[in-house]
Write a protein that holds these residues in place. Structure first.
Motif, PDB file in Angstrom:
ATOM      1  N   ASP A 150     -10.759 -23.107   8.539  1.00  0.00           N
ATOM      2  CA  ASP A 150      -9.908 -23.551   9.649  1.00  0.00           C
ATOM      3  C   ASP A 150     -10.492 -23.127  10.999  1.00  0.00           C
ATOM      4  N   ARG A 151     -11.005 -21.887  11.096  1.00  0.00           N
ATOM      5  CA  ARG A 151     -11.594 -21.427  12.367  1.00  0.00           C
ATOM      6  C   ARG A 151     -12.865 -22.207  12.700  1.00  0.00           C
ATOM      7  N   ALA A 152     -13.642 -22.458  11.666  1.00  0.00           N
ATOM      8  CA  ALA A 152     -14.887 -23.206  11.912  1.00  0.00           C
ATOM      9  C   ALA A 152     -14.588 -24.608  12.424  1.00  0.00           C
ATOM     10  N   GLN A 153     -13.557 -25.235  11.915  1.00  0.00           N
ATOM     11  CA  GLN A 153     -13.196 -26.578  12.376  1.00  0.00           C
ATOM     12  C   GLN A 153     -12.738 -26.558  13.841  1.00  0.00           C
ATOM     13  N   ALA A 154     -12.101 -25.465  14.280  1.00  0.00           N
ATOM     14  CA  ALA A 154     -11.672 -25.362  15.686  1.00  0.00           C
ATOM     15  C   ALA A 154     -12.866 -25.155  16.623  1.00  0.00           C
ATOM     16  N   LEU A 155     -13.910 -24.461  16.130  1.00  0.00           N
ATOM     17  CA  LEU A 155     -15.067 -24.155  16.984  1.00  0.00           C
ATOM     18  C   LEU A 155     -16.099 -25.266  17.012  1.00  0.00           C
ATOM     19  N   VAL A 156     -16.134 -26.075  15.968  1.00  0.00           N
ATOM     20  CA  VAL A 156     -17.183 -27.087  15.922  1.00  0.00           C
ATOM     21  C   VAL A 156     -16.971 -28.146  17.001  1.00  0.00           C
ATOM     22  N   SER A 157     -15.715 -28.396  17.398  1.00  0.00           N
ATOM     23  CA  SER A 157     -15.456 -29.384  18.460  1.00  0.00           C
ATOM     24  C   SER A 157     -15.906 -28.882  19.820  1.00  0.00           C
ATOM     25  N   GLY A 159     -18.604 -26.983  20.131  1.00  0.00           N
ATOM     26  CA  GLY A 159     -20.058 -26.846  20.082  1.00  0.00           C
ATOM     27  C   GLY A 159     -20.539 -25.447  19.797  1.00  0.00           C
ATOM     28  N   PHE A 160     -19.615 -24.555  19.374  1.00  0.00           N
ATOM     29  CA  PHE A 160     -20.058 -23.187  19.097  1.00  0.00           C
ATOM     30  C   PHE A 160     -20.749 -23.041  17.732  1.00  0.00           C
ATOM     31  N   ILE A 161     -20.403 -23.900  16.785  1.00  0.00           N
ATOM     32  CA  ILE A 161     -21.074 -23.852  15.472  1.00  0.00           C
ATOM     33  C   ILE A 161     -21.542 -25.248  15.144  1.00  0.00           C
ATOM     34  N   SER A 162     -22.487 -25.294  14.233  1.00  0.00           N
ATOM     35  CA  SER A 162     -23.062 -26.588  13.888  1.00  0.00           C
ATOM     36  C   SER A 162     -22.250 -27.249  12.763  1.00  0.00           C
ATOM     37  N   LYS A 163     -22.585 -28.490  12.582  1.00  0.00           N
ATOM     38  CA  LYS A 163     -21.935 -29.235  11.498  1.00  0.00           C
ATOM     39  C   LYS A 163     -22.341 -28.688  10.146  1.00  0.00           C
ATOM     40  N   ALA A 164     -23.532 -28.193  10.024  1.00  0.00           N
ATOM     41  CA  ALA A 164     -24.013 -27.638   8.757  1.00  0.00           C
ATOM     42  C   ALA A 164     -23.214 -26.407   8.375  1.00  0.00           C
ATOM     43  N   ASP A 167     -19.965 -27.403   6.948  1.00  0.00           N
ATOM     44  CA  ASP A 167     -20.074 -27.843   5.555  1.00  0.00           C
ATOM     45  C   ASP A 167     -20.164 -26.655   4.605  1.00  0.00           C
ATOM     46  N   GLN A 168     -20.840 -25.603   4.992  1.00  0.00           N
ATOM     47  CA  GLN A 168     -20.917 -24.405   4.150  1.00  0.00           C
ATOM     48  C   GLN A 168     -19.540 -23.774   3.965  1.00  0.00           C
ATOM     49  N   LYS A 169     -18.772 -23.702   5.062  1.00  0.00           N
ATOM     50  CA  LYS A 169     -17.420 -23.139   4.974  1.00  0.00           C
ATOM     51  C   LYS A 169     -16.521 -23.982   4.039  1.00  0.00           C
ATOM     52  N   THR A 170     -16.715 -25.281   4.134  1.00  0.00           N
ATOM     53  CA  THR A 170     -15.909 -26.158   3.264  1.00  0.00           C
ATOM     54  C   THR A 170     -16.271 -25.938   1.792  1.00  0.00           C
ATOM     55  N   ALA A 171     -17.559 -25.821   1.505  1.00  0.00           N
ATOM     56  CA  ALA A 171     -18.001 -25.596   0.133  1.00  0.00           C
ATOM     57  C   ALA A 171     -17.514 -24.258  -0.385  1.00  0.00           C
TER      58      ALA A 171
END
Length: 400
Positions: A150-157, A159-164, A167-171
């Motif tokens: 959930d945190r990664a999804q908030a930061l990816v918009s 630009g703080f973390i990459s899309k890759a 995907d790792q967090k989701t896996a």
């Protein structure tokens, strides 16, 4: 003096005329009596000829009936063994172990799924606790992985973390959820194993036998621990002759009487054997019976199966005669002469003996004095009503 000649001349010689007169008198009296007897006989006869004899006094009287036709049931008698209609053997279905409790006795009624006995399960319970803890650990890991995703999804918009990285967090989250499912499945398996340590009734019914005790070690190879009758239903495996078997059909009524009992139980034929034993020439007719405490599996019983009904003359037992040729009756023809008639009889009952072959019911059948008659003999028939003849049980002698 001559004493001898004097005795003879004065004594014996003087008595001779008197002796002759006595003999003559006796003869005259006897002749008179004979004449008197002859005169009396002549007077009674009226003409001097012998008194005539009534011919009817020399002809025996016999009791006859005209039986007509009555409703007669066709009955098949058989014997057999009582058994449970659906016998259910119950044994160990799990890994087994030491029996910790036996909860029923033979003769108890049980419901479907009711516990009959329990196997000791302390080890299995601890294993279940361990697996339950593993489930909680996996669930905690899954919650952590979901939070990180959930945190990664908030930061990816932003630009703080990459899309890759997302995907790792989701896996990682998906793997954590899968581990939760595995842990829960293992816990469920263990709970099922523990449940299989309870020996349960497969269906509602009657416990017939119990072959297990507390402290006994049982395994899947221990055999049958309990035997049950599904629904408490019993049946009689009646052995029926080949000819009688052909007259039976499913659903016809039957009466079963256990050996040694004075009570009969109603049932009906629910199955007929499709094969006949080539040695005994018999087959099984299975008679369904409701539960009763006197119907014990393995017991011996007799059955009276009503296979049909029809019209037949009904005679008292006294009318039926038997010899080497079989059963027969005596009938009286229109000239009052006795005739023999060979017959075939059915099952004897309180109402009488049905004649299945040999009579039409319109004949005059001798029911009394038959044992004293011969074919061709002249008789005087006395008609008796069929209703009165029903109680006649034994043959009688000639009636005059």
């Amino acid at each position: 003096m001559n004493f001898e000649s004097g005795f003879t001349g004065d004594g014996l010689t003087a008595d001779r005329p008197r002796l002759r007169w006595s003999r003559r008198r006796i003869a005259l009296i006897g002749a008179g009596l004979l004449l008197l007897v002859a005169a009396i006989a002549y007077w009674k006869s009226g003409s001097g000829s012998p008194a005539p004899v009534d011919p009817d006094m020399m002809v025996p009287r016999v009791t006859v009936i005209v039986p007509g036709a009555s409703d007669v049931a066709t009955v098949v008698n058989a014997v057999g063994t009582i058994a449970a209609r659906r016998e259910m053997p119950v044994g160990v279905v799990g890994e087994g172990g030491e029996v910790s409790a036996v909860l029923v006795e033979a003769g108890d009624w049980v419901t479907a799924g009711q516990v009959l006995a329990r196997v000791e399960r302390s080890v299995q319970v601890e294993q279940r606790a361990s697996l339950a803890a593993s489930v909680r650990v996996a669930e905690a890991d899954a919650r952590l992985a979901q939070n990180e995703l959930d945190r990664a999804q908030a930061l990816v918009s932003r630009g703080f973390i990459s899309k890759a990285t997302l995907d790792q967090k989701t896996a990682a989250r998906d793997a954590a959820v899968a581990r939760v499912n595995v842990a829960r499945a293992q816990l469920g398996e263990q709970q099922a194993r523990i449940g299989r340590l309870d020996i349960r009734a497969p269906a509602a019914g009657l416990v017939l036998t119990r072959a297990v005790e507390k402290g006994q070690v049982v395994t899947p190879g221990s055999g049958v621990l309990f035997r049950m009758a599904q629904g408490g239903e019993m049946e009689l495996l009646a052995r029926v002759g080949e000819a009688d078997l052909a007259r039976l059909s499913v659903g016809i009524p039957a009466t079963v009487t256990p050996v040694g009992g004075n009570r009969s139980y109603e049932g009906h034929v629910w199955q007929i054997a499709s094969v006949v034993d080539p040695q005994s020439r018999q087959g099984d007719a299975r008679i369904l019976l409701s539960y009763h405490k006197d119907l014990r599996p393995g017991g011996f019983a007799s059955a009276r199966i009503v296979s049909g009904a029809g019209q037949a003359p009904l005679l008292p037992e006294s009318a039926i005669q038997n010899d080497g040729k079989g059963s027969y009756v005596y009938i009286v023809n229109g000239n009052n002469v006795v005739e023999r008639r060979d017959v075939r009889v059915g099952q004897v009952s309180a109402a009488g003996v049905p004649v299945t072959e040999g009579l039409t019911g319109r004949e005059k059948v001798v029911i009394l004095a038959g044992g004293f008659l011969n074919p061709g003999q002249k008789v005087q028939p006395e008609l008796q009503k069929a209703a009165d003849a029903a109680g006649t049980a034994t043959p009688g002698g000639p009636r005059g």
